[in-house]
Design a protein around this motif. Structure first.
Motif, PDB file in Angstrom:
ATOM      1  N   ASP A 220     -20.727  -1.550  -1.645  1.00 40.06           N
ATOM      2  CA  ASP A 220     -20.671  -0.486  -2.646  1.00 40.06           C
ATOM      3  C   ASP A 220     -19.597   0.544  -2.316  1.00 40.06           C
ATOM      4  O   ASP A 220     -19.102   1.242  -3.206  1.00 40.06           O
ATOM      5  N   THR A 221     -19.280   0.673  -1.029  1.00 42.25           N
ATOM      6  CA  THR A 221     -18.225   1.584  -0.583  1.00 42.25           C
ATOM      7  C   THR A 221     -17.302   0.844   0.380  1.00 42.25           C
ATOM      8  O   THR A 221     -17.756   0.051   1.203  1.00 42.25           O
ATOM      9  N   VAL A 222     -16.027   1.100   0.248  1.00 44.66           N
ATOM     10  CA  VAL A 222     -15.020   0.445   1.093  1.00 44.66           C
ATOM     11  C   VAL A 222     -14.023   1.494   1.566  1.00 44.66           C
ATOM     12  O   VAL A 222     -13.622   2.371   0.795  1.00 44.66           O
ATOM     13  N   LYS A 223     -13.635   1.403   2.839  1.00 42.56           N
ATOM     14  CA  LYS A 223     -12.639   2.314   3.391  1.00 42.56           C
ATOM     15  C   LYS A 223     -11.364   1.547   3.742  1.00 42.56           C
ATOM     16  O   LYS A 223     -11.417   0.477   4.335  1.00 42.56           O
ATOM     17  N   VAL A 224     -10.239   2.113   3.351  1.00 39.58           N
ATOM     18  CA  VAL A 224      -8.932   1.499   3.617  1.00 39.58           C
ATOM     19  C   VAL A 224      -8.031   2.538   4.264  1.00 39.58           C
ATOM     20  O   VAL A 224      -7.881   3.644   3.745  1.00 39.58           O
ATOM     21  N   ARG A 225      -7.452   2.176   5.402  1.00 44.04           N
ATOM     22  CA  ARG A 225      -6.542   3.087   6.090  1.00 44.04           C
ATOM     23  C   ARG A 225      -5.079   2.746   5.749  1.00 44.04           C
ATOM     24  O   ARG A 225      -4.751   1.591   5.496  1.00 44.04           O
ATOM     25  N   ILE A 226      -4.262   3.786   5.760  1.00 44.51           N
ATOM     26  CA  ILE A 226      -2.809   3.597   5.670  1.00 44.51           C
ATOM     27  C   ILE A 226      -2.276   3.720   7.088  1.00 44.51           C
ATOM     28  O   ILE A 226      -2.444   4.761   7.739  1.00 44.51           O
ATOM     29  N   LEU A 227      -1.633   2.639   7.566  1.00 43.41           N
ATOM     30  CA  LEU A 227      -1.267   2.541   8.976  1.00 43.41           C
ATOM     31  C   LEU A 227       0.219   2.220   9.144  1.00 43.41           C
ATOM     32  O   LEU A 227       0.860   1.699   8.224  1.00 43.41           O
ATOM     33  N   PRO A 228       0.772   2.499  10.329  1.00 44.38           N
ATOM     34  CA  PRO A 228       2.138   2.051  10.619  1.00 44.38           C
ATOM     35  C   PRO A 228       2.231   0.535  10.466  1.00 44.38           C
ATOM     36  O   PRO A 228       1.260  -0.186  10.718  1.00 44.38           O
ATOM     37  N   ALA A 229       3.397   0.046  10.082  1.00 41.37           N
ATOM     38  CA  ALA A 229       3.563  -1.372   9.760  1.00 41.37           C
ATOM     39  C   ALA A 229       3.141  -2.293  10.895  1.00 41.37           C
ATOM     40  O   ALA A 229       2.554  -3.349  10.665  1.00 41.37           O
ATOM     41  N   GLY A 230       3.425  -1.924  12.123  1.00 39.15           N
ATOM     42  CA  GLY A 230       3.123  -2.788  13.254  1.00 39.15           C
ATOM     43  C   GLY A 230       1.653  -2.973  13.523  1.00 39.15           C
ATOM     44  O   GLY A 230       1.263  -3.852  14.312  1.00 39.15           O
ATOM     45  N   GLN A 231       0.802  -2.191  12.876  1.00 39.30           N
ATOM     46  CA  GLN A 231      -0.637  -2.276  13.116  1.00 39.30           C
ATOM     47  C   GLN A 231      -1.380  -3.065  12.045  1.00 39.30           C
ATOM     48  O   GLN A 231      -2.609  -3.158  12.083  1.00 39.30           O
ATOM     49  N   VAL A 232      -0.639  -3.650  11.101  1.00 40.09           N
ATOM     50  CA  VAL A 232      -1.256  -4.394  10.009  1.00 40.09           C
ATOM     51  C   VAL A 232      -0.749  -5.827  10.039  1.00 40.09           C
ATOM     52  O   VAL A 232       0.456  -6.066  10.099  1.00 40.09           O
ATOM     53  N   LYS A 233      -1.677  -6.786   9.995  1.00 40.59           N
ATOM     54  CA  LYS A 233      -1.308  -8.209  10.107  1.00 40.59           C
ATOM     55  C   LYS A 233      -0.484  -8.680   8.921  1.00 40.59           C
ATOM     56  O   LYS A 233       0.580  -9.278   9.067  1.00 40.59           O
ATOM     57  N   VAL A 234      -0.997  -8.452   7.708  1.00 39.24           N
ATOM     58  CA  VAL A 234      -0.270  -8.831   6.494  1.00 39.24           C
ATOM     59  C   VAL A 234       0.295  -7.560   5.888  1.00 39.24           C
ATOM     60  O   VAL A 234      -0.439  -6.715   5.394  1.00 39.24           O
ATOM     61  N   CYS A 235       1.632  -7.431   5.955  1.00 36.77           N
ATOM     62  CA  CYS A 235       2.272  -6.184   5.563  1.00 36.77           C
ATOM     63  C   CYS A 235       3.511  -6.492   4.744  1.00 36.77           C
ATOM     64  O   CYS A 235       4.283  -7.380   5.090  1.00 36.77           O
ATOM     65  N   THR A 236       3.721  -5.775   3.651  1.00 38.83           N
ATOM     66  CA  THR A 236       4.868  -6.025   2.783  1.00 38.83           C
ATOM     67  C   THR A 236       6.022  -5.081   3.059  1.00 38.83           C
ATOM     68  O   THR A 236       7.044  -5.141   2.388  1.00 38.83           O
ATOM     69  N   SER A 237       5.880  -4.189   4.036  1.00 37.80           N
ATOM     70  CA  SER A 237       6.903  -3.181   4.294  1.00 37.80           C
ATOM     71  C   SER A 237       7.071  -2.954   5.790  1.00 37.80           C
ATOM     72  O   SER A 237       6.152  -3.190   6.578  1.00 37.80           O
ATOM     73  N   LYS A 238       8.248  -2.480   6.177  1.00 30.68           N
ATOM     74  CA  LYS A 238       8.466  -2.089   7.567  1.00 30.68           C
ATOM     75  C   LYS A 238       8.201  -0.604   7.778  1.00 30.68           C
ATOM     76  O   LYS A 238       8.253  -0.110   8.893  1.00 30.68           O
ATOM     77  N   THR A 239       7.914   0.114   6.690  1.00 31.95           N
ATOM     78  CA  THR A 239       7.668   1.551   6.787  1.00 31.95           C
ATOM     79  C   THR A 239       6.237   1.826   7.224  1.00 31.95           C
ATOM     80  O   THR A 239       5.986   2.456   8.253  1.00 31.95           O
ATOM     81  N   ALA A 240       5.310   1.351   6.440  1.00 32.57           N
ATOM     82  CA  ALA A 240       3.872   1.486   6.710  1.00 32.57           C
ATOM     83  C   ALA A 240       3.169   0.531   5.768  1.00 32.57           C
ATOM     84  O   ALA A 240       3.790  -0.050   4.879  1.00 32.57           O
ATOM     85  N   CYS A 241       1.854   0.359   5.961  1.00 25.68           N
ATOM     86  CA  CYS A 241       1.138  -0.576   5.100  1.00 25.68           C
ATOM     87  C   CYS A 241      -0.304  -0.144   4.896  1.00 25.68           C
ATOM     88  O   CYS A 241      -0.877   0.592   5.706  1.00 25.68           O
ATOM     89  N   PHE A 242      -0.857  -0.627   3.797  1.00 28.02           N
ATOM     90  CA  PHE A 242      -2.288  -0.455   3.568  1.00 28.02           C
ATOM     91  C   PHE A 242      -3.024  -1.470   4.448  1.00 28.02           C
ATOM     92  O   PHE A 242      -2.561  -2.593   4.653  1.00 28.02           O
ATOM     93  N   GLU A 243      -4.165  -1.092   4.948  1.00 26.38           N
ATOM     94  CA  GLU A 243      -4.887  -1.895   5.943  1.00 26.38           C
ATOM     95  C   GLU A 243      -5.173  -3.302   5.449  1.00 26.38           C
ATOM     96  O   GLU A 243      -5.118  -4.266   6.214  1.00 26.38           O
ATOM     97  N   TYR A 244      -5.470  -3.435   4.161  1.00 25.58           N
ATOM     98  CA  TYR A 244      -5.733  -4.754   3.572  1.00 25.58           C
ATOM     99  C   TYR A 244      -4.687  -5.016   2.482  1.00 25.58           C
ATOM    100  O   TYR A 244      -4.616  -4.274   1.502  1.00 25.58           O
TER     101      TYR A 244
END
Length: 334
Positions: A220-244
């Motif tokens: 019912d509730t979901v939390k998503v972090r915005i993280l530096p690119a290197g901390q996210v497995k599937v990432c579309t950017s080198k700047t930063a990425c959404f956790e999922y």
């Protein structure tokens, strides 16, 4: 041979026949007419020179059209062979969803000059804002740079990429097959010649270019972090990425995005029809600027579910860094 060439041929034939008749007549009469016949012959030759020049130009134009069509077809084959890192996806009814090369959308590549585009294909200059392939050796480049492309392959790829820009074809005077978008034949070519790549593209199309969705549709509730690119497995950017990169949620789920990066970002819904030039959809959701540590909450709505009636997928991005993109795959409320 086209209608214009046939018409010119008939005119030439008539001129030749008339000229020969006049010459024959002059030779069957008095000697003084011989000079007149020679003059007719000289005039005939003079008239035929520009006619032959026109025919030759038409032949050259036809050859250029044929060469361009051939180059586009060959470019498609080279593209399938060397572009292996999520370069395209296939959706419902075998619709091609996107085309990329060297991490760039083809539409963006067509904004380059001819020299810039050929230089990029030659050197294998990968998009600095896109994540690099896991195996850097798969990045296509000229053989003089240690790659697998020959000089002619660069020309073929150039022709294929340019074929996706109708204004370029019009400017060059291409028509018919020479003016076609070579990428329109990609799905059919894969089906006939590379079934494994076709299957991969279909799978990518089902999951979206953001990978397989993380299923949180029972929450019912979901939390998503915005993280530096290197901390996210599937990432579309080198700047930063959404956790999922791809999150499956149901209508009614409350999602909270928190900026855990050191720079400001936004969480903004966009129109997924053109991800290279995103159009914001603030009526769906838009967090405005989120400084470090700030959060934004949004509850999944029916409007969001129905935004894309085929896939029920919604793409969002950071308006400050447009290459930061992620996707929500929405299912009905339980």
């Amino acid at each position: 041979m086209n209608i214009g060439q046939i018409a010119i041929g008939i005119v030439v034939l008539l001129i030749v026949v008339v000229g020969l008749l006049v010459i024959l007549f002059s030779r069957t009469n008095a000697v003084q007419k011989t000079g007149y016949g020679s003059l007719i012959m000289l005039s005939l030759v003079s008239m035929m020179i520009p006619v032959f020049w026109i025919i030759e130009n038409q032949n050259q134009a036809t050859s250029q059209q044929q060469l361009q069509s051939y180059a586009i077809n060959q470019g498609l084959q080279v593209y399938v062979k060397v572009c292996t890192d999520q370069c395209y996806a296939i959706g419902q009814e075998d619709k091609l969803l996107f085309e990329k090369y060297l991490g760039y959308n083809v539409s963006d590549l067509n904004k380059l000059t001819d020299n810039q585009l050929k230089a990029m294909i030659t050197s294998g200059n990968y998009n600095p804002n896109a994540p690099l392939p896991s195996n850097l050796n798969t990045i296509p480049r000229r053989d003089e740079f240690g790659g697998q492309l020959k000089a002619i392959d660069v020309d073929y790829l150039f022709a294929l990429i340019r074929s996706a820009d109708p204004t370029y074809a019009k400017k060059q005077g291409y028509t018919g097959d020479a003016a076609k978008n070579g990428f329109n034949g990609l799905v059919e070519y894969l089906q006939a010649n590379a079934k494994n790549l076709y299957d991969q593209a279909v799978t990518l199309g089902k999951n979206g270019q953001f990978g397989e969705a993380v299923d949180m549709s029972k929450e019912d509730t979901v939390k998503v972090r915005i993280l530096p690119a290197g901390q996210v497995k599937v990432c579309t950017s080198k700047t930063a990425c959404f956790e999922y990169a791809n999150l499956k949620v149901k209508v009614g789920t409350k999602i909270t995005w928190t900026n855990d990066d050191q720079v400001a970002h936004t969480v903004t819904a966009i129109d997924s029809s053109n991800l290279s030039s995103p159009k914001a959809l603030p009526n769906i959701f838009d967090s405005k600027t989120l400084e470090t540590g700030k959060s934004f909450e949004w509850t999944v709505t029916e409007d969001a579910y129905n935004l894309n009636k085929d896939s029920h997928q919604l793409v969002y991005y950071c308006s400050v860094h447009p290459d930061m993109q992620a996707q929500l795959t929405i299912v009905p409320a339980a």
